[in-house]
Scaffold this motif. Structure first.
Motif, short mmCIF file in Angstrom:
data_model
loop_
_atom_site.label_atom_id
_atom_site.label_comp_id
_atom_site.label_asym_id
_atom_site.label_seq_id
_atom_site.Cartn_x
_atom_site.Cartn_y
_atom_site.Cartn_z
N UNK A 119 -2.47 11.63 0.85
CA UNK A 119 -3.56 11.44 1.09
C UNK A 119 -3.20 11.54 2.80
N UNK A 120 -2.55 12.71 3.37
CA UNK A 120 -2.37 12.80 5.06
C UNK A 120 -4.01 13.00 4.83
N UNK A 168 9.41 12.36 -7.31
CA UNK A 168 8.37 11.08 -8.44
C UNK A 168 9.37 10.26 -9.24
N UNK A 169 8.87 8.75 -9.29
CA UNK A 169 7.65 7.97 -8.57
C UNK A 169 8.08 7.70 -7.65
N UNK A 170 8.57 8.04 -5.95
CA UNK A 170 9.16 8.11 -5.27
C UNK A 170 7.86 7.07 -4.49
N UNK A 171 6.45 7.80 -4.53
CA UNK A 171 5.12 7.65 -3.94
C UNK A 171 4.46 6.53 -5.56
N UNK A 172 5.23 6.21 -6.23
CA UNK A 172 4.04 4.64 -6.87
C UNK A 172 4.41 3.60 -6.29
N UNK A 178 0.83 -1.77 -0.23
CA UNK A 178 0.21 0.06 -0.17
C UNK A 178 0.61 0.93 -0.18
N UNK A 179 0.84 2.03 -0.78
CA UNK A 179 1.18 3.70 -1.00
C UNK A 179 0.72 4.32 -0.80
N UNK A 180 0.92 5.02 0.74
CA UNK A 180 0.54 5.89 1.08
C UNK A 180 0.87 7.14 1.72
N UNK A 181 2.00 7.32 0.04
CA UNK A 181 2.58 8.92 -0.31
C UNK A 181 2.02 9.25 -1.67
N UNK A 182 1.90 10.30 -2.32
CA UNK A 182 1.31 10.19 -3.95
C UNK A 182 2.50 11.89 -4.11
N UNK A 183 3.11 10.89 -5.06
CA UNK A 183 4.20 11.69 -5.27
C UNK A 183 3.73 12.51 -7.08
#
Length: 450
Positions: A163-164, A216-220, A151-156
């Motif tokens: 998402x926070x 980005x794409x660290x949040x993918x 689950x990715x909880x970080x959108x980059x």
């Protein structure tokens, strides 16, 4: 204890129109639409015919290959139209919503249930489609046991929903979802959050937490999988979007399928970018025309982010997995000698007559113009600069083009999804449709290898 993941390769695309952290209820939509095309590789078998009265959470269709996998209505009301395409393919199911919503009662799930009971409950209730699998980036096969759930909880991504903010106050539902999903894997539930975030996901029990940083794409979720536990041949992992955990958790606790979602409405064409509370499949018009966007204006409406979202019309509907609607100007104009003059108002990884590298924090007002046309697929080395996965992007793209299954397999095709190639498509000087190429490659592997 969390584990840090620092991404160095990538590209942040800072755009004008980030949604302000205020949430309003969207105008209640009269009509909702569910499109089988949102569930890639699924062959739908219709249950609800035109004229059928249904409750929220009632089955609309099931997967022909697995009849236990059901796809349900986000609202109660009447099915008024079945839109069909070539060979009577089901393109969309349109529902007229009731003024007062009623729900199918599934009953709360005992959190101590075993894996088989959890699977049966999620399949029957319609929450299973929120679980996707890699390889192939399709709805998960319930017959498999994944080696991990991610689950990715970080959108980059550019203009992505924070998402926070959207998950704030949903700790109870998130924990319930994690509790049941953890029973479905032989490994861990891996959750990523931003390194400096205050995400409610960071306080959950029963997860392996990873704090990510970098462009980005660290949040993918694909980046998370590659850095934590890459997929080898014969292995399967499952992924779930962070906001979909809330729907699963609420179902588990209350027995009701509540398709509510907080959407970021963003983009430079939006007069007042902000968040809306709406439901899956709602009319886009309930948000668009309340924000100063005039009918007939020359803008592109995207269900999703600007890199990997879906182009929809102003009379379109929110797709099943999106948590952002983006509106930016349509790029159908051309600049005179645009290829032969200094450029100050566009983003580029090249330093040849472009200067965006001098102002890394500047926000740009970009349109959809590709600034070039489709041309020969040449080797430039630019893909590797923005591609953090331990995979050769050019080679895997070309293997997909000439359909060499052995080479695709050897290069790591099992762990990629189209969104992982959104940035390489953005910087591609050859203007090749990378995401489409990868999707077609994955479809070929699914058909030939399974």
């Amino acid at each position: 204890m969390s584990k840090d993941i620092k991404i160095k390769k990538g590209l942040n695309i800072n755009l004008v129109g980030q949604a302000e952290k205020t949430t309003e209820n969207a105008i209640i939509s009269n009509f909702y639409c569910v499109r089988p095309e949102d569930f890639h590789s699924i062959t739908p078998k219709l249950v609800a015919k035109a004229g059928t009265k249904i409750k929220a959470g009632a089955t609309l269709f099931f997967n022909k290959e697995n009849e236990d996998m059901k796809f349900v209505s986000p609202v109660s009301g009447e099915v008024i139209e079945i839109q069909r395409g070539p060979k009577r393919r089901i393109d969309a199911i349109k529902i007229q919503a009731d003024k007062t919503q009623t729900y199918v009662e599934h009953g709360a799930l005992d959190l101590n249930s075993d894996a088989e009971k959890v699977k049966a409950y999620l399949l029957e209730s319609g929450c299973w489609p929120f679980i996707k699998q890699r390889p192939y980036d399709v709805v998960a096969n319930p017959a498999n046991t994944p080696k991990g759930i991610f689950v990715s909880g970080y959108a980059s991504a550019p203009l992505a929903a924070d998402l926070d903010y959207t998950l704030e106050g949903k700790e109870k539902e998130l924990q319930a979802a994690i509790d049941v999903l953890s029973k479905l894997t032989s490994g861990a539930v891996h959750v990523s959050v931003g390194k400096k975030s205050n995400s409610p996901l960071a306080s959950l029990n029963g997860v392996e937490l990873h704090k990510v940083s970098g462009p980005h794409p660290s949040g993918n979720v694909g980046t998370l999988i590659n850095k934590v536990d890459p997929i080898n041949k014969g292995e399967v992992v499952w992924t779930v979007n962070a906001q979909d955990l809330v729907i699963i958790g609420e179902l588990v606790l209350t027995g009701k399928f509540n398709a509510e979602r907080v959407i970021a409405f963003a983009g430079s064409s939006v007069k007042k970018p902000r968040y809306f509370r709406t439901k899956i499949g709602s009319e886009i018009a309930t948000m668009v025309y309340d924000n100063g966007i005039e009918k007939g204006s020359n803008d592109r409406i995207i269900s999703g982010n600007v890199l990997s979202g879906k182009h929809i019309g102003p009379d379109g509907y929110l797709d099943y997995y999106s948590n952002v609607v983006t509106v930016i100007p349509e790029g159908d104009d051309y600049e005179f000698f645009g290829w032969n003059k200094p450029i100050f108002n566009k983003i580029s990884t090249s330093r040849a007559l472009t200067f965006s590298w001098l102002t890394p924090n500047k926000k740009f007002d970009l349109n959809t113009n590709t600034n070039g046309e489709h041309r020969a697929f040449v080797t430039t080395g630019t893909y590797e600069e923005v591609f953090p996965l331990d995979i050769y992007p050019m080679q895997i793209l070309k293997a997909c083009k000439y359909k060499d299954l052995d080479e695709m397999e050897a290069l790591g095709m099992y762990e990629v999804a189209p969104e992982d190639f959104a940035l390489t498509e953005f910087v591609c000087v050859s203007k090749q449709p990378h995401q489409q190429i990868i999707r077609e490659g994955l479809d070929l592997m699914l058909k030939e290898i399974g």
